[in-house]
Write an enzyme that holds these catalytic residues in place. Structure first.
Site: not given
Length: 418
Positions: A25, A110, A117, A171, A182, A186, A282
């Site tokens: 953006r 991944e 991990i 957030e 979330d 996953k 991260g």
């Protein structure tokens, strides 16, 4: 990472890997790397269709909009796709996988689950000789950070959430994390890899951590447990049980000792059982996972996105949490009057629920000018059950509430045992 490891990567995979184009953006943002020789695309979809690229890497996020449009465009162009977008795959994984198979390309993800991990690779490749019975884990670093701070420092949920937001772990609107969505996204991807079910967040029973109090954490500690938000996918006969909720796990379990923003995934196979622990989010963790996928493509590895043909993925079906069996922690604010204990015990017995232990803590004594509590002020009572069903627990609690012997909604937390 690609620049730093350029020579080693080329040696290991048999060819050089080069970033040739990007889209974002904000073109002026400092990204701490030299993009002067890289082509810039204002439109990510245009980049995804570029015939001069081999691999399209999507790190935009969101299950619709530009992220979905760009990934679909890349697949239609026959480009290999790498994504860290768990929401996109959870909601549209089957259609995207079908498109990739039809166009002779693949989707690698991944970085979408548990950060750095390598759990996707483990389930899709390394553990194919195993029949997987269960996959469970701490899949959200925000929730684990909050629960860790609450336990270690005696802080409230709200105080820990505020700290998580200040540190960038949560957030401004933390709903997606703390309410379990979330983790559910996953978990749906792990279940697809382990059991061949279609990714479907709506098939998962989801509870978050907003209701967890210091009283619950203290009681868990006294009983020999830690409270973690777990995502659990487990075989249940011919079906697969899918659930996300706060869980008491024994202190000596490896997953109970995982603190802070760290993630952990436990995989139980018929040949091996293992627990993978590492950074769940991260920049470095995400880059590590993405570069690993890039290297697989460069080395010529192939396969299908979920390890199964898209047409062979079966519907997961809505999780029947009522049939879940196990131990339960139940905290009640019991009204202190004659007959309360008898009413609670009677309703438990009516549902054939056996109690392993009962803990009752005295209310605090008044100090100084504090007003003494009335005789009927609620007192905390903690019940720990032997293995029973979710349905039985809910029926017993409903009857106790009708009797009017508790002053507020009860707390119920499932217990995992050895």
């Amino acid at each position: 990472m690609l620049a730093r490891r350029k020579d080693e990567i080329a040696l290991r995979v048999g060819r050089p890997v080069e970033v040739v184009a990007v889209s974002a953006r904000d073109r002026t943002r400092n990204r701490d790397c030299d993009l002067s020789g890289v082509r810039w695309f204002e439109d990510a979809v245009e980049l995804a269709r570029d015939p001069d690229i081999d691999v399209f890497v999507e790190l935009i996020g969101g299950h619709d909009g530009i992220a979905r449009d760009a990934v679909e465009a890349a697949i239609a162009s026959g480009h290999e796709v790498i994504t860290a977008n768990k929401a996109l795959l959870a909601h549209h994984g089957v259609s995207l996988a079908s498109g990739a198979e039809a166009n002779g390309c693949n989707i690698y993800f991944e970085a979408a689950v548990a950060g750095g991990i390598p759990v996707i690779k483990a389930l899709r490749e390394a553990l194919l000789g195993n029949e997987i019975a269960r996959v469970s884990g701490i899949l959200n670093g925000t929730c684990n950070y909050i629960l860790t701070r609450m336990h270690e420092e005696g802080l409230s949920f709200d105080a820990c959430l505020e700290q998580a937001q200040l540190l960038g772990y949560a957030e401004a609107d933390p709903t997606f994390d703390v309410d379990g969505f979330d983790t559910a996204h996953k978990l749906s991807l792990l279940a697809a890899l382990a059991f061949g079910v279609q990714p479907d967040p709506d098939a998962i029973h989801v509870e978050g951590i907003r209701s967890i109090t210091l009283a619950d954490l203290e009681a868990a500690d006294e009983l020999g447990y830690r409270i973690k938000l777990l995502g659990v996918a487990a075989r249940a006969g011919a079906a697969v049980e899918l659930r996300v909720h706060p869980t008491m796990v024994p202190k000596h379990w490896p997953i109970a000792q995982v603190s802070g923003v760290t993630n952990a995934v436990a995989i139980d196979g018929d040949a091996v059982a293992l627990t993978l622990v590492g950074p769940g989010a991260g920049g470095d963790a995400t880059a590590s996972a993405v570069v690993g996928d890039i290297c697989d493509i460069a080395a010529g590895k192939s396969g299908t996105p979920f390890g199964w043909k898209a047409r062979d993925l079966r519907a997961a079906g809505k999780a029947a949490i009522q049939r879940h069996e196990g131990g339960y922690y139940i905290r009640l604010a019991a009204v202190d009057r004659p007959g309360t204990a008898a009413a609670i015990a009677r309703h438990m017995a009516e549902q054939n629920i056996s109690l392993e232990s009962i803990m009752q803590h005295r209310r605090g004594r008044p100090h100084g000018g504090e007003r003494a509590e009335s005789a009927e002020a609620p007192a905390p009572v903690v019940l720990v059950t032997y293995a029973t069903t979710e349905d039985a627990v809910r029926r017993a609690i409903a009857a106790i509430e009708i009797d009017g012997v508790i002053a507020s909604p009860p707390q119920v937390i499932r217990i995992e045992k050895d």
